[in-house]
Design an enzyme around this catalytic site. Structure first.
Site, PDB file in Angstrom:
ATOM      1  N   ASP A  86       0.714  -1.088  -0.026  1.00 45.73           N
ATOM      2  CA  ASP A  86       0.011   0.080  -0.138  1.00 45.73           C
ATOM      3  C   ASP A  86       0.971   1.261  -0.108  1.00 45.73           C
ATOM      4  OD1 ASP A  86      -1.228   1.987   2.421  1.00 45.73           O
ATOM      5  OD2 ASP A  86      -2.272   1.712   0.619  1.00 45.73           O
ATOM      6  N   LEU A 141      -9.827  -0.397  -1.124  1.00 48.21           N
ATOM      7  CA  LEU A 141      -9.731   0.635  -0.094  1.00 48.21           C
ATOM      8  C   LEU A 141      -8.774   1.920  -0.546  1.00 48.21           C
ATOM      9  CD1 LEU A 141      -8.339  -1.716   3.044  1.00 48.21           C
ATOM     10  CD2 LEU A 141     -10.405  -0.271   3.124  1.00 48.21           C
ATOM     11  N   HIS A 142      -8.457   1.738  -1.860  1.00 49.79           N
ATOM     12  CA  HIS A 142      -7.970   3.012  -2.750  1.00 49.79           C
ATOM     13  C   HIS A 142      -8.878   3.566  -3.569  1.00 49.79           C
ATOM     14  CE1 HIS A 142      -4.142   0.665  -1.464  1.00 49.79           C
ATOM     15  NE2 HIS A 142      -3.742   1.593  -1.530  1.00 49.79           N
ATOM     16  N   GLY A 143     -10.059   2.859  -3.479  1.00 48.72           N
ATOM     17  CA  GLY A 143     -11.249   3.681  -4.540  1.00 48.72           C
ATOM     18  C   GLY A 143     -10.967   2.682  -5.784  1.00 48.72           C
TER      19      GLY A 143
END
EC number: 2.3.1.250
Length: 442
Positions: free
Chosen positions: A2, A320-322
């Site tokens: 991430d 979770l990052h879009g």
């Protein structure tokens, strides 16, 4: 894996001489870190003050809201969005909704916000707040799972206030790190350990900050430091820039954690740069983030197949990052590379009784507990492990070279990664398919 926090503000400073670039990046990074250090010092002081639970909750909520406004664009809008995620999630968690439902709901809200920003051509704003919301969603999900596990209809204020303190902890709002509920309260309740120990923590923190700023300078000014002599060298420098910007965030948050008296390890760059396997690269990239995914997604085993659980975990990580195709395809690629290598090395280790698995044999009582005929120290095992170490270094280049500066501020187009990987003939994928085939043959 991430790198959810925006680093674009420093990448704009690359033009000019090496000295100018280094000075500008050092000043910009130190300005950002110094603000967060002020928050860390303030809340280290507050945690030793005997104040009531109610006052503590109000201080956390107010300071966190102010922090979001302080560090983001469109200050009031950012604070409203941040608190909207909290209110919806806490309301559902109190009603005993599943942690998965709350995680899915928050991801849906994140994607809706992304589409809204895209519609109004504000992609840069979404990228600037995405990292903050990602960490926020992880904490909200942790609270939801804890409440689901408690399975209590009686919800007292003391219990509620502890969750609010956990969600709204200002020093960790911007860069993180994510801490589990237990880790957070162990840190919060830690007593003063004496002047010498506290001074030691401060020195370690300052050293981590110095290293973080140094890596930020190299990340932003790498083409001023090194002149690439080939396309591969240019790709390697691009990948290095991406990794070093991530290390800047990790080492900064490591400094904050140390100042606050926690022993949580965020990341060790050396364990990533020289990892035994791609599996180790993934797990060491951001250890708290990996812990969240492992405990809340992978270990719950929604599927009977290990491969399906691996790819589902990486899919959640990407969401979770879009809706970021670049991040999604990179994370899924890493999942595939790590899975195929792990399967092959496990088979190789069992077939020839060599200590060459993706994970080294455990150390117990200060001695290596290895039952293989050919341990880590034998010649053939050393050669094979060295080969995979070098292969992991190449995979870092392959997966990181797509994060060029061209689209970093607005998001990468759909085919960006495939075009760059094509210049390397999709080599990491070909190697991974070969490993899967060999694991069936051996």
């Amino acid at each position: 894996m991430d790198n959810g926090h925006g680093y674009e503000e420093f990448e704009l400073l690359e033009d000019g001489s090496l000295g100018e670039c280094s000075t500008q990046v050092a000043n910009a990074t130190f300005l950002t870190i110094s603000k967060l250090i002020c928050l860390v010092v303030a809340f280290k002081f507050i945690k030793h003050i005997p104040i009531s639970t109610t006052v503590r909750v109000y201080v956390h909520v107010f300071a966190s809201t102010f922090t979001v406004m302080w560090f983001s664009r469109n200050h009031l809008q950012s604070a409203i969005i941040y608190n909207m995620f909290s209110l919806i999630s806490l309301a559902l968690a109190i009603k005993q909704f599943s942690g998965y439902i709350i995680l899915a709901g928050n991801i849906s809200l994140l994607i809706a916000l992304q589409n809204f920003c895209r519609h109004y051509r504000s992609e840069d704003y979404f990228l600037s707040i995405r990292g903050i919301l990602m960490i926020h969603i992880m904490r909200l999900t942790t609270v939801a799972f804890n409440l689901e596990k408690a399975n209590s209809n009686k919800f007292r204020f003391v219990q509620f206030s502890s969750y609010v303190e956990y969600i709204y902890f200002p020093p960790f709002i911007i860069f993180g790190p994510y801490l589990s509920f237990e880790q957070f309260f162990k840190m919060r309740d830690k007593k003063w350990t004496g002047s010498e120990n506290e001074l030691g923590f401060i020195i370690q923190s300052l050293l981590a900050i110095f290293n973080a700023i140094t890596l930020a300078i190299i990340s932003s000014c790498h083409f001023e430091f090194f002149e690439p002599s080939s396309q591969f060298m240019e790709d390697a420098l691009t990948a290095m820039s991406f990794r070093f910007s991530h290390y800047f965030v990790c080492l900064s948050t490591q400094a904050f954690v140390l100042m606050l008296g926690s022993d949580v390890v965020v990341a060790n760059p050396l364990n990533i740069e020289f990892s035994r396997s791609t599996l180790q690269t993934v797990s060491e990239w951001n250890k708290p983030f990996h812990t969240f995914l492992h405990e809340n997604i992978f270990k719950r085993r929604l599927f009977n197949s290990t491969a399906c659980n691996v790819f589902f975990t990486f899919a959640v990580s990407s969401l979770l990052h879009g809706l970021d195709f670049q991040m999604t395809i990179t994370l899924l690629a890493l999942g595939f590379i790590a899975y195929s290598e792990t399967v092959f090395r496990k088979r190789l280790s069992a077939r020839y009784s060599m200590c060459v698995a993706a994970k080294a044999c455990p150390v117990r009582s200060n001695s290596l507990s290895c039952k293989h005929r050919h341990s880590n120290k034998t010649g053939r095992a050393l050669i094979i492990n060295l080969f995979f170490l070098m292969l992991s270094m190449y995979h870092l280049v392959f997966t990181g070279m797509t994060f060029t500066d061209d689209y970093s501020a607005i998001g990468y187009p759909f085919d960006h990664a495939w075009k760059i990987w094509g210049s390397h003939y999709y080599s990491s994928f070909m190697i991974s398919f070969l490993f899967l085939a060999l694991s069936k043959i051996i």
